[in-house]
Write a protein that holds these residues in place. Structure first.
Motif, PDB file in Angstrom:
ATOM      1  N   THR A   1       5.064   3.469  14.246  1.00  0.00           N
ATOM      2  CA  THR A   1       5.062   2.107  13.718  1.00  0.00           C
ATOM      3  C   THR A   1       6.346   1.845  12.948  1.00  0.00           C
ATOM      4  O   THR A   1       7.058   2.772  12.534  1.00  0.00           O
TER       5      THR A   1
ATOM      6  N   GLN B   1       0.805  -1.219   0.000  1.00  0.00           N
ATOM      7  CA  GLN B   1       0.000   0.000   0.000  1.00  0.00           C
ATOM      8  C   GLN B   1       0.846   1.280   0.000  1.00  0.00           C
ATOM      9  O   GLN B   1       0.615   2.165  -0.822  1.00  0.00           O
ATOM     10  N   PRO B   2       1.859   1.450   0.852  1.00  0.00           N
ATOM     11  CA  PRO B   2       2.605   2.713   0.842  1.00  0.00           C
ATOM     12  C   PRO B   2       3.445   2.897  -0.410  1.00  0.00           C
ATOM     13  O   PRO B   2       3.814   4.011  -0.742  1.00  0.00           O
TER      14      PRO B   2
ATOM     15  N   ALA C   1       1.232   8.209   2.693  1.00  0.00           N
ATOM     16  CA  ALA C   1       1.688   6.916   3.185  1.00  0.00           C
ATOM     17  C   ALA C   1       1.759   6.892   4.712  1.00  0.00           C
ATOM     18  O   ALA C   1       1.302   5.935   5.352  1.00  0.00           O
TER      19      ALA C   1
ATOM     20  N   ALA D   1      -2.727   3.840  14.525  1.00  0.00           N
ATOM     21  CA  ALA D   1      -1.757   3.306  15.483  1.00  0.00           C
ATOM     22  C   ALA D   1      -2.158   3.710  16.897  1.00  0.00           C
ATOM     23  O   ALA D   1      -2.620   4.835  17.134  1.00  0.00           O
TER      24      ALA D   1
ATOM     25  N   LEU E   1       6.631   0.479   9.893  1.00  0.00           N
ATOM     26  CA  LEU E   1       6.505   0.907   8.507  1.00  0.00           C
ATOM     27  C   LEU E   1       6.564   2.423   8.387  1.00  0.00           C
ATOM     28  O   LEU E   1       7.150   2.970   7.440  1.00  0.00           O
ATOM     29  N   GLY E   2       6.004   3.127   9.368  1.00  0.00           N
ATOM     30  CA  GLY E   2       6.077   4.576   9.358  1.00  0.00           C
ATOM     31  C   GLY E   2       7.515   5.073   9.485  1.00  0.00           C
ATOM     32  O   GLY E   2       7.907   6.058   8.843  1.00  0.00           O
TER      33      GLY E   2
ATOM     34  N   SER F   1      -1.702   6.856   6.253  1.00  0.00           N
ATOM     35  CA  SER F   1      -2.410   5.582   6.146  1.00  0.00           C
ATOM     36  C   SER F   1      -1.935   4.561   7.168  1.00  0.00           C
ATOM     37  O   SER F   1      -2.725   3.705   7.598  1.00  0.00           O
ATOM     38  N   VAL F   2      -0.674   4.625   7.584  1.00  0.00           N
ATOM     39  CA  VAL F   2      -0.161   3.630   8.528  1.00  0.00           C
ATOM     40  C   VAL F   2      -0.140   4.135   9.968  1.00  0.00           C
ATOM     41  O   VAL F   2      -0.039   3.331  10.908  1.00  0.00           O
ATOM     42  N   GLU F   3      -0.231   5.444  10.176  1.00  0.00           N
ATOM     43  CA  GLU F   3      -0.116   5.996  11.520  1.00  0.00           C
ATOM     44  C   GLU F   3      -1.449   6.437  12.120  1.00  0.00           C
ATOM     45  O   GLU F   3      -1.530   6.645  13.327  1.00  0.00           O
TER      46      GLU F   3
END
Length: 276
Positions: free
Chosen positions: A174, A91-92, A135, A143, A176-177, A138-140
């Motif tokens: 995270t 996704q990112p 990006a 969290a 990924l972040g 979307s991932v943070e």
């Protein structure tokens, strides 16, 4: 004139459609992240658009690979396009297709090297800001300990990260972040180096151009000075010939006539001569 190859003709024809698809992909990628509470139809339409655009990118890559005469060199020099095609599930990283498309369009554009480099830098800055913001959001956002909850926070974090300022008010929590943060930091340092080198190259080229003009003017002045000196010497030779004895008398004019010289007065007569 040499006829363009089939690969070049294909790239020229597909340039505008790819740019339109890149914009459509950016919109489809951003809408679900910016508006997470949109209805299911919107999310489904965005997902379908992303896959359609990915299929178009994959078909374009395969077409260019098939039309290329040096396939190994093509794969080696278009590694970003290949990565954009092979990484659609992350996704990112899906926005890399937009970055690769912008680079592809920039490579095909006919611009001066300085303008092309400036265009690359500007496009890379905008693309990385957009990529990093969406990006990391979307991932943070979901969290448990995340502090990047909206698009404004994400854009601010991306900007401070790319410029290597790093205020610390917003940071990814995270794994990924943090990977995205490392990529943005490295990209920001590279872009700053490119911008600095571009500005220095512009100043150097400007100074070299001015120096060439100055040297040309100096050479022209020296040449004119030499010509003036030669002309003065020529005039001096003509003047010397004109002032020589008998140089001004016409041929045969008064050649046999003796010069009329007044007779000398005797000294005694001159002494007894009456005074007027």
């Amino acid at each position: 004139m040499k006829e363009p190859s089939r690969q070049l003709r294909w790239e020229r024809r597909s340039q505008t459609p790819l740019l339109v698809l890149a914009v459509a992909f950016a919109v489809a990628y951003a809408v679900p992240i910016v508006v997470p509470d949109a209805n299911a139809e919107v999310h489904r339409a965005c997902t379908v658009t992303e896959w359609v655009v990915w299929g178009a990118f994959a078909a374009d890559y395969l077409m260019r690979l098939g039309l290329s005469t040096a396939k190994k060199a093509f794969v080696r020099t278009h590694w970003m396009d290949l990565g954009a095609v092979l990484l659609p599930m992350f996704q990112p990283l899906r926005l890399l297709r937009l970055v690769s498309t912008l680079l592809l369009v920039g490579r095909r554009a006919r611009m001066a090297p300085q303008i092309r480099l400036t265009t690359y830098v500007a496009g890379a800055v905008v693309g990385l800001l957009m990529f990093g913001s969406l990006a990391v959001l979307s991932v943070e956002r979901d969290a448990p300990k995340g502090n990047i909850k909206n698009l404004g926070d994400a854009v601010w974090w991306s900007f401070t990260t790319m410029t290597t300022v790093g205020y610390g008010d917003h940071s990814p929590t995270t794994g990924l972040g943090r990977v995205i943060a490392v990529g943005l930091m490295l990209s920001g340092i590279a872009l700053l180096g490119v911008v600095t080198a571009n500005i220095a190259a512009w100043f150097i080229s400007r100074f070299e151009r001015d120096d060439r003009v100055e040297r040309a003017q100096t050479a022209a002045i020296a040449e004119l000075t030499a010509e003036v000196r030669a002309l003065r010497a020529e005039i001096g030779r003509f003047g010397g010939a004109a002032t020589a004895p008998g140089a001004g008398a016409a041929p045969g004019a008064g050649a046999d006539v003796p010069a009329q010289v007044p007779e000398a007065v005797p000294a005694a007569d001159a002494a007894t001569a009456p005074t007027p």
